[in-house]
Design a protein around this motif. Sequence first.
Motif, PDB file in Angstrom:
ATOM      1  N   GLN A  35       0.560  -1.426  -0.284  1.00 26.07           N
ATOM      2  CA  GLN A  35      -0.134  -0.269   0.079  1.00 26.07           C
ATOM      3  C   GLN A  35       1.037   1.453   0.031  1.00 26.07           C
ATOM      4  O   GLN A  35       0.442   2.008   0.488  1.00 26.07           O
ATOM      5  N   ARG A  57       0.087   4.956   1.707  1.00 25.71           N
ATOM      6  CA  ARG A  57       0.837   5.172   2.926  1.00 25.71           C
ATOM      7  C   ARG A  57       2.267   6.458   3.002  1.00 25.71           C
ATOM      8  O   ARG A  57       1.984   6.817   4.036  1.00 25.71           O
ATOM      9  N   TYR A 104       1.981   9.104   5.977  1.00 23.09           N
ATOM     10  CA  TYR A 104       2.864  10.074   6.676  1.00 23.09           C
ATOM     11  C   TYR A 104       3.180  11.002   6.674  1.00 23.09           C
ATOM     12  O   TYR A 104       3.577  11.598   7.910  1.00 23.09           O
ATOM     13  N   PHE A 124      -8.386   7.479   2.517  1.00 24.33           N
ATOM     14  CA  PHE A 124      -7.583   6.501   3.274  1.00 24.33           C
ATOM     15  C   PHE A 124      -8.310   5.003   3.996  1.00 24.33           C
ATOM     16  O   PHE A 124      -8.282   3.855   4.460  1.00 24.33           O
ATOM     17  N   LEU A 148      -7.581   1.628   3.662  1.00 23.30           N
ATOM     18  CA  LEU A 148      -5.986   0.904   4.861  1.00 23.30           C
ATOM     19  C   LEU A 148      -7.215   0.306   5.706  1.00 23.30           C
ATOM     20  O   LEU A 148      -6.181  -0.609   6.581  1.00 23.30           O
ATOM     21  N   VAL A 201      -1.004  -1.356   9.113  1.00 15.20           N
ATOM     22  CA  VAL A 201      -1.469  -0.700   8.365  1.00 15.20           C
ATOM     23  C   VAL A 201      -2.622  -0.003   8.696  1.00 15.20           C
ATOM     24  O   VAL A 201      -2.078   1.159   8.816  1.00 15.20           O
ATOM     25  N   GLU A 250      -1.081   2.454  11.650  1.00 12.86           N
ATOM     26  CA  GLU A 250      -1.268   3.573  10.951  1.00 12.86           C
ATOM     27  C   GLU A 250      -2.318   4.612  10.336  1.00 12.86           C
ATOM     28  O   GLU A 250      -2.179   5.560  11.009  1.00 12.86           O
ATOM     29  N   TYR A 251      -2.903   3.945  10.089  1.00  4.47           N
ATOM     30  CA  TYR A 251      -3.937   4.494   9.892  1.00  4.47           C
ATOM     31  C   TYR A 251      -4.749   5.075  11.089  1.00  4.47           C
ATOM     32  O   TYR A 251      -6.050   6.257  10.867  1.00  4.47           O
TER      33      TYR A 251
END
Lengths: 494, 340
Positions: free
Chosen positions: B95, B99, B103, B135, B138, B184, B187-188
Amino acid sequence: MTGGSVIGVCIGEATPGEAAFISREMPVTGEYVTLEFEDARVLGMVESLVRGSPAISGDIIDPDVVERILKFEGTGGQYVRGRVRLLGDVKDLRIPKVPPPPGTKVKRADTETLRQLFSTGSIRIGTLLSNPEVEVKLDANMMVSRHLAILAITGAGKSNTVSVIVEALIKLEGMPIIFDMHSEYGDAGFTSVKKIAPRLNPVYLSFAEFKMLVDVGKDAYIQERLLRKAFNAAKSGMKGRGSFIEKILRKLEEKADSEELKTGSEKNAIAGVINKVEDFENKYEGLVDPHAPHILDQLEQGSANVIDLGSVDEDYADVIVSHILRRTLYKRKTGDMPPAFCIIEEAHILAPAKRPTHSKYWIDRIAREGRKFGVGLCLVSQRPKSLDQNSLSQANNTIIMRLIEPSDQRHVQQSSERLSDDLLAQLSSLNIGEAITLGLMTKIPALVKIDKYPGKIKGGDPDITGEWKKRAQKQRQLKKQKKAEITDLYTNII
Amino acid sequence: MLDLTYEVLARDKSGIQKRVSELLDRSIVKDYRARWNSVCFKPSPSVVGAEDGSINHKRYKNLVIYAVNATAHVYDGDIRSASSADVGVLYPYFQIEERLHLYRAIYEFKCALEVIDSVDLFLVDGSMISDLNAFRRLSQGVSKEQREEVFALLPMLEQAEGVEIASIELSRRLGPDGYREKLVFLEYLEYLTTLEKLLSRGLDKLVGISKLSTRSRLGTGVPDLAVFEEATSQAGYSDPETDVVTRRFPVYDELFRSLVFTISSIRLEDGKDVYMLEVPREIDKSQLIELLERISYTSVDGYPYLLKKAHKEVTITNREMKNLIAGLGIVAKTGREVLK
Ligand SMILES: Nc1ncnc2c1ncn2[C@@H]1O[C@H](COP(=O)(O)OP(=O)(O)OP(=O)(O)O)[C@@H](O)[C@H]1O
Ligand SMILES: [Mg+2]
């Protein structure tokens, strides 16, 4: 020994001779800096500077936008980028073998270091442009023996520089000889001056010089032969009364009356030569003087020897200059004269690039041989590209002041390998009295503020408006006077 | 490019020209002038902040190296700044595009959080509604149990301080089963957590400004921005509209869906560009004018200067990216070598 304040830091790629730096402070061009790396302390000169702000980039097209941005940014965020020419280790001026690494600090050179480099000679001409506390003193031996060229546009301060140097030479009990094309120097107020009238005794002239003044053309072979015979006879102690010229004329007349001349053209030729010699006598009356002492005998050591050429024509100036140069070189060879420094104003007239003159021949010879015999040349010119390239390139020392024309700049650069492109670019932005000095008389190139000579040089900028005013006033007065006279006349009549 | 392209152009030239002039025909958009409110904004002083971020990356066959920059400026008579930068390896190789964007957004929001309490007004580049809608992908492909495992780390995400991406460190605690997807997702969640902090602390300060909004509610077939750009030339604003986000979120669902956004096309100075303005609250026309006058205070050439400054400073060019890679001394294959 750490030197002065840090003004920048090296970035990008460097060579042993050159490095780029960025700075927050504003150095000035011509400023001296030191860089410490690899156990050496290397002197450099700031040669070019660029200043900018990322916030105000070159693509903005509206001045108001700039105003607004400045409101927020103030002067913050500006950067200064520049280039340093590395001149060598401060101890021995040897160029380092390796380039400075990125990140090397660029420091302002301290006054003491600069004094050791610039103030050791014996002819003070001014101070460093970037540091008025440091005197610039030239090495007199190097200046005289390796010749000097002073080049700049008109009004930039060449004559002022000459005066400063001459005054210093007087103090050194030297022997400056100034060929004063514009009668500027005679009353300039040197502490000791010997004004020399441009009088020549024809007895001391060479035939070539004499022929030129008499104006016998290149292709007039018969005239030349006749004149040469008469000249040689007069010179070899021809018996009888009368001056040198009178003797020549007498000889020519004898010839004209004799039976030897057969053809008409020979008769015409002799009449022509007699006319020319008589014209010559009239034209140079008072200048060519059979009773004049030898002009070289009038020179004085420890004085400014000013030969006033302001009122003579170019041919005569050419003859007198070549005559003096020739005799000077000769007398130095025989050791009959102290070392001399011959200053030639308007050198492009006496030693032009494109045509031969008598002076050019001797200027060129002194340029080549003078070093061995202690005869120095100083060529002063506002048109370097019209100046004889041979002589110019023999001048190992140069003082360049403001020069604008790119062709002049290139010409100067070709004859002086020490003038880098960045320095060259500075030439058009120098102010009056500011100069770059190059050559063996200084250890390293310097940007100098030349002293203002305290006396008065005539050649300085004339006061035009003042003169207008004076003349107008005079005329008004005259009118008034006339009017008064007329009224007077009428009242008397009535 | 294929030479054939020129042939096609030559063949279809007149058709394309006709279509362009149809689309540029001002008569279609004239009707929308009525929706424009011309105002000459009088700049009114206030303490303004703004942020922007940028990311660049280089792909190799089995890894991606990225560099990210973010900066926030505040003007209160002087310009003050908070900045952050990072260079890292994106891992695993999964992804990637999304991503990297995520970031960048996390860095931007975290920089903004550093200064948000000290300003009256905070400008962000772009649209918060789009940020909320972004996103979505994700969070897909993660099972219920895997989600639970990630949710357990949420308190630590919420407490994380500083501008770094906390997930990178926290990911060590994730089990091997479905690791990629869980990472992932983590992170989301960090992204949403940071956005939630920013929205709740800046609810009455945040203003989104987009240069290239594609929002198209007028039904003309072109973005609303373009319609007003064509139809008007004076400073002013279009009649404000409101909007909400309807989708569901794995966290802070209630908060996000309760937000009402006010949206308007605006032009700060006569003859300058039109931008899309968006605030996460309901405001009326007079409040909108007041807001625009405060934005005008620090604008140059019809655009907020701090946004422009931030953008200029953070942009990482491809050349700079190359220098960074050179600095790392990496020798790896991109897989493109064969094409050269
Ligand atoms: N170092 C100096 N400091 C201050 N003034 C100076 C300096 N040098 C020259 N000047 C002034 O500049 C003017 C011109 O100077 P100068 O006559 O030396 O120029 P020049 O180059 O010899 O000109 P030209 O080509 O006409 O002979 C003079 O008025 C002089 O006073
Ligand atoms: Mg002069």
